[in-house]
Scaffold this motif. Structure first.
Motif, PDB file in Angstrom:
ATOM      1  N   ASP A   8     -14.737  -4.103  -7.024  1.00 22.65           N
ATOM      2  CA  ASP A   8     -13.319  -3.810  -6.779  1.00 22.65           C
ATOM      3  C   ASP A   8     -13.193  -3.379  -5.326  1.00 22.65           C
ATOM      4  O   ASP A   8     -14.031  -2.622  -4.823  1.00 22.65           O
ATOM      5  N   ASP A  54     -12.540  -7.096 -10.476  1.00 24.62           N
ATOM      6  CA  ASP A  54     -11.116  -7.039 -10.147  1.00 24.62           C
ATOM      7  C   ASP A  54     -10.656  -8.440  -9.751  1.00 24.62           C
ATOM      8  O   ASP A  54     -11.452  -9.256  -9.250  1.00 24.62           O
ATOM      9  N   HIS A  56      -7.556  -9.202  -7.803  1.00 26.63           N
ATOM     10  CA  HIS A  56      -6.939  -9.259  -6.475  1.00 26.63           C
ATOM     11  C   HIS A  56      -7.801  -8.519  -5.467  1.00 26.63           C
ATOM     12  O   HIS A  56      -7.809  -7.285  -5.409  1.00 26.63           O
ATOM     13  N   THR A  82      -8.099  -5.398 -14.212  1.00 25.05           N
ATOM     14  CA  THR A  82      -6.993  -5.585 -13.285  1.00 25.05           C
ATOM     15  C   THR A  82      -5.729  -4.929 -13.810  1.00 25.05           C
ATOM     16  O   THR A  82      -5.614  -4.655 -15.013  1.00 25.05           O
ATOM     17  N   ASP A  84      -2.967  -6.569 -13.425  1.00 27.61           N
ATOM     18  CA  ASP A  84      -2.127  -7.757 -13.503  1.00 27.61           C
ATOM     19  C   ASP A  84      -2.409  -8.522 -14.792  1.00 27.61           C
ATOM     20  O   ASP A  84      -3.520  -8.991 -15.014  1.00 27.61           O
TER      21      ASP A  84
END
Length: 243
Positions: A8, A54, A56, A82, A84
């Motif tokens: 991450d 992760d 992004h 995430t 998202d």
């Protein structure tokens, strides 16, 4: 025991997930990386069973890194972590073992680690296909949930409500159809209004006027007509001495 890699670009997220994994006695070592490039370097020198990834990240994104890892001769399992939800379907298309939403809840992570351990030990071999994933609508948002997260299903007219630890979701499928479709996956009819996942059954109680099971933290009624079949399924899971 499994070895994990947490990737991450946000250091606090790395530290938090590493801490939670480090508390799990099934996890022997937790490696960390703050970029996709750094993660590939770790994978070159370390044996890793699962990568918590992760989506992004600047540079090499989590999805791009997962595609690279998929080409390894012996790729580690991939779990996306995430905030998202929009990439859940794409994640499962990449054969991700799980999809965790931030902030990660400890009990949710424990179940995820259990899946990894089962796969690593060969206790429950996974099919070549991706895990059974169901698309549900909630508040105008399309969500992806795993069938093996569903503890029980409740009939609501021509609909069925899927109960998971994260919440309940209404799908436009009659309970009788789900009984036929999900029976091979371990879902058993216990009442005209309920299907239960055998893996989720914690207790069967026979005292009182109405038998019931406890599954997913809920008390579910068991009809007298369907009770013998349920008891037979539960008896098949008992440990017996070798003869």
């Amino acid at each position: 025991m499994i070895t994990a890699l947490v990737v991450d670009d946000e250091l606090p997220a790395v530290q938090e997930l590493s801490y939670l994994l480090g508390r799990d006695e099934r996890v022997s070592t937790v490696h960390t990386a703050t970029s996709g490039t750094e993660a590939l370097k770790v994978l070159e020198r370390e044996d890793v069973d699962v990568i918590f990834l992760d989506i992004h990240m600047p540079g090499l994104t989590g999805l791009e890194l997962a595609r690279v890892i998929a080409r390894f001769a012996s790729p580690p399992a991939v779990v996306f972590v995430t905030a998202d939800e929009d990439h859940a379907l794409e994640a499962f298309d990449l054969a991700a073992v799980d999809y965790l939403l931030k902030p990660v809840r400890p009990e949710r992570l424990e179940r995820c680690v259990g899946r990894i351990v089962d796969q690593h030990d060969g206790a429950r071999p996974h099919p070549d296909a991706a895990p059974e994933v169901i698309t549900v609508e909630q508040g105008g948002v399309t969500r992806m949930i795993r069938r093996d997260d569903v503890a029980f299903v409740q009939a609501q007219g021509d609909y069925a409500r899927l109960h998971t630890p994260e919440g309940s979701y209404l799908v436009r499928v009659p309970l009788t159809d789900l009984e036929r479709q999900w029976g091979p996956a371990g879902f058993v009819r216990i009442h005209r209004s309920y299907l239960v996942a055998m893996d989720a059954v914690q207790q069967l109680r026979l005292g009182g006027p109405q038998p019931f099971v406890i599954a997913g933290g809920a008390e579910l009624p068991v009809s007298r007509r369907l009770l013998p079949g349920l008891r037979e399924r539960l008896a098949a899971t008992r440990i017996r001495p070798l003869t």
